[in-house]
Design a protein around this motif. Structure first.
Motif, short mmCIF file in Angstrom:
data_model
loop_
_atom_site.label_atom_id
_atom_site.label_comp_id
_atom_site.label_asym_id
_atom_site.label_seq_id
_atom_site.Cartn_x
_atom_site.Cartn_y
_atom_site.Cartn_z
N TYR A 1 5.75 -26.83 15.83
CA TYR A 1 5.99 -25.71 16.73
C TYR A 1 5.12 -24.56 16.24
CZ TYR A 1 8.50 -22.10 19.36
OH TYR A 1 8.83 -21.08 20.21
N ALA A 2 4.32 -23.96 17.10
CA ALA A 2 3.43 -22.87 16.70
C ALA A 2 3.58 -21.70 17.66
CB ALA A 2 1.97 -23.36 16.69
N ILE A 3 3.55 -20.47 17.08
CA ILE A 3 3.72 -19.26 17.87
C ILE A 3 2.82 -18.15 17.33
CG2 ILE A 3 6.06 -19.62 18.72
CD1 ILE A 3 7.06 -18.02 16.29
N PRO A 4 2.30 -17.30 18.20
CA PRO A 4 1.58 -16.12 17.72
C PRO A 4 2.60 -15.10 17.20
CG PRO A 4 1.66 -16.13 20.11
CD PRO A 4 2.31 -17.40 19.66
N ILE A 5 2.28 -14.47 16.09
CA ILE A 5 3.21 -13.49 15.51
C ILE A 5 2.43 -12.28 14.99
CG2 ILE A 5 4.94 -15.19 14.84
CD1 ILE A 5 3.04 -13.78 12.04
N SER A 6 3.16 -11.23 14.70
CA SER A 6 2.65 -10.07 14.00
C SER A 6 3.31 -10.07 12.63
CB SER A 6 3.00 -8.79 14.75
OG SER A 6 2.59 -7.66 14.03
N TYR A 7 2.61 -9.57 11.63
CA TYR A 7 3.16 -9.57 10.28
C TYR A 7 2.81 -8.27 9.55
CZ TYR A 7 -1.62 -10.44 8.73
OH TYR A 7 -2.97 -10.33 8.51
N GLY A 8 3.58 -7.98 8.54
CA GLY A 8 3.25 -6.98 7.54
C GLY A 8 2.88 -7.74 6.28
N TYR A 9 1.98 -7.21 5.47
CA TYR A 9 1.54 -7.93 4.26
C TYR A 9 1.63 -7.01 3.06
CZ TYR A 9 -1.38 -10.55 1.02
OH TYR A 9 -1.85 -11.23 -0.08
N ASP A 10 2.29 -7.47 2.03
CA ASP A 10 2.39 -6.75 0.76
C ASP A 10 1.39 -7.38 -0.20
OD1 ASP A 10 3.01 -5.83 -1.78
OD2 ASP A 10 5.17 -5.98 -1.51
N ASP A 11 0.27 -6.70 -0.43
CA ASP A 11 -0.77 -7.28 -1.27
C ASP A 11 -0.40 -7.24 -2.76
OD1 ASP A 11 -1.07 -4.54 -1.52
OD2 ASP A 11 -3.25 -4.58 -1.40
N GLY A 12 0.58 -6.44 -3.15
CA GLY A 12 1.03 -6.43 -4.54
C GLY A 12 1.78 -7.70 -4.89
N ASP A 13 2.71 -8.08 -4.01
CA ASP A 13 3.50 -9.30 -4.24
C ASP A 13 2.94 -10.50 -3.49
OD1 ASP A 13 5.33 -8.09 -5.96
OD2 ASP A 13 6.56 -7.39 -4.28
N ARG A 14 1.94 -10.25 -2.62
CA ARG A 14 1.30 -11.29 -1.80
C ARG A 14 2.34 -12.01 -0.94
NH1 ARG A 14 -3.45 -14.41 -4.21
NH2 ARG A 14 -4.58 -13.52 -2.48
N GLU A 15 3.13 -11.20 -0.19
CA GLU A 15 4.17 -11.72 0.68
C GLU A 15 3.96 -11.21 2.10
OE1 GLU A 15 7.71 -11.75 -2.68
OE2 GLU A 15 7.74 -10.22 -1.13
N PHE A 16 4.40 -12.00 3.06
CA PHE A 16 4.33 -11.65 4.47
C PHE A 16 5.73 -11.32 4.97
CE2 PHE A 16 0.87 -14.51 3.61
CZ PHE A 16 -0.20 -13.98 4.31
N TYR A 17 5.80 -10.35 5.88
CA TYR A 17 7.05 -9.92 6.49
C TYR A 17 6.92 -10.02 8.00
CZ TYR A 17 8.16 -8.23 1.87
OH TYR A 17 8.42 -8.17 0.53
N MET A 18 7.94 -10.62 8.65
CA MET A 18 7.87 -10.84 10.09
C MET A 18 9.20 -10.53 10.76
SD MET A 18 6.23 -14.59 9.79
CE MET A 18 5.60 -14.82 8.14
N ARG A 19 9.13 -9.97 11.96
CA ARG A 19 10.28 -9.84 12.85
C ARG A 19 10.09 -10.92 13.90
NH1 ARG A 19 8.94 -4.01 13.18
NH2 ARG A 19 7.84 -4.67 15.02
#
Length: 150
Positions: free
Chosen positions: A35-53
């Motif tokens: 299953y694939a979907i387009p999303i928007s993300y926030g990226y924390d380059d310090g911890d190298r983590e992605f955040y999504m709603r």
């Protein structure tokens, strides 16, 4: 069109690329069903983590995949002139309760500019809006230069 050069991106190049972009394609897999979907993300380059709603309706296919704790792959890419760049992050999505968020994490979700809820055909009351974090097990980037003359 021939590939002139293909190189791996450094961690610094990957972080810079992900900071400057905000959208990608999130692919989820369970057993042998993708299953694939387009999303928007926030990226924390310090911890190298992605955040999504992620927004879904209670009985949607997206909701069914998210509830199954699927393997996840996020692809962020672009094309500029004769250069293609892509980043692939793999791992598991972690559901985050809003009450558990730190101020720094809240800022990352603010960077996830989409979805624009008004585009949904159903009313906002029928939508489930959940917060997720992707801590990549792998995070790789590649830059490909092509010769369009050939």
């Amino acid at each position: 069109m021939a590939i002139d050069q293909e190189t791996e991106m450094t961690d610094a190049e990957i972080d810079d690329f992900l900071r400057r972009h905000e959208t990608g394609v999130l692919s989820l897999a369970r057993t042998d069903e993708p299953y694939a979907i387009p999303i928007s993300y926030g990226y924390d380059d310090g911890d190298r983590e992605f955040y999504m709603r992620l927004v879904s309706t209670p009985n949607s296919e997206k909701r069914q995949f998210l509830e199954s704790t699927p393997a996840a792959r996020l692809v962020v890419y672009d094309e500029t002139g004769s250069s293609y760049r892509s980043i692939i992050a793999t791992g598991e999505l972690e559901s985050i309760e809003p009450a558990e968020l730190t101020p720094e994490e809240i800022a990352q979700y603010g960077d996830a500019k989409r979805p624009l809820f008004e585009i949904w055909a159903q009313g906002k009351k029928s939508l489930d809006i959940e917060l997720y974090r992707l801590v990549p097990e792998t995070l790789n980037g590649r830059r490909t230069e092509v010769n369009r003359e050939e």
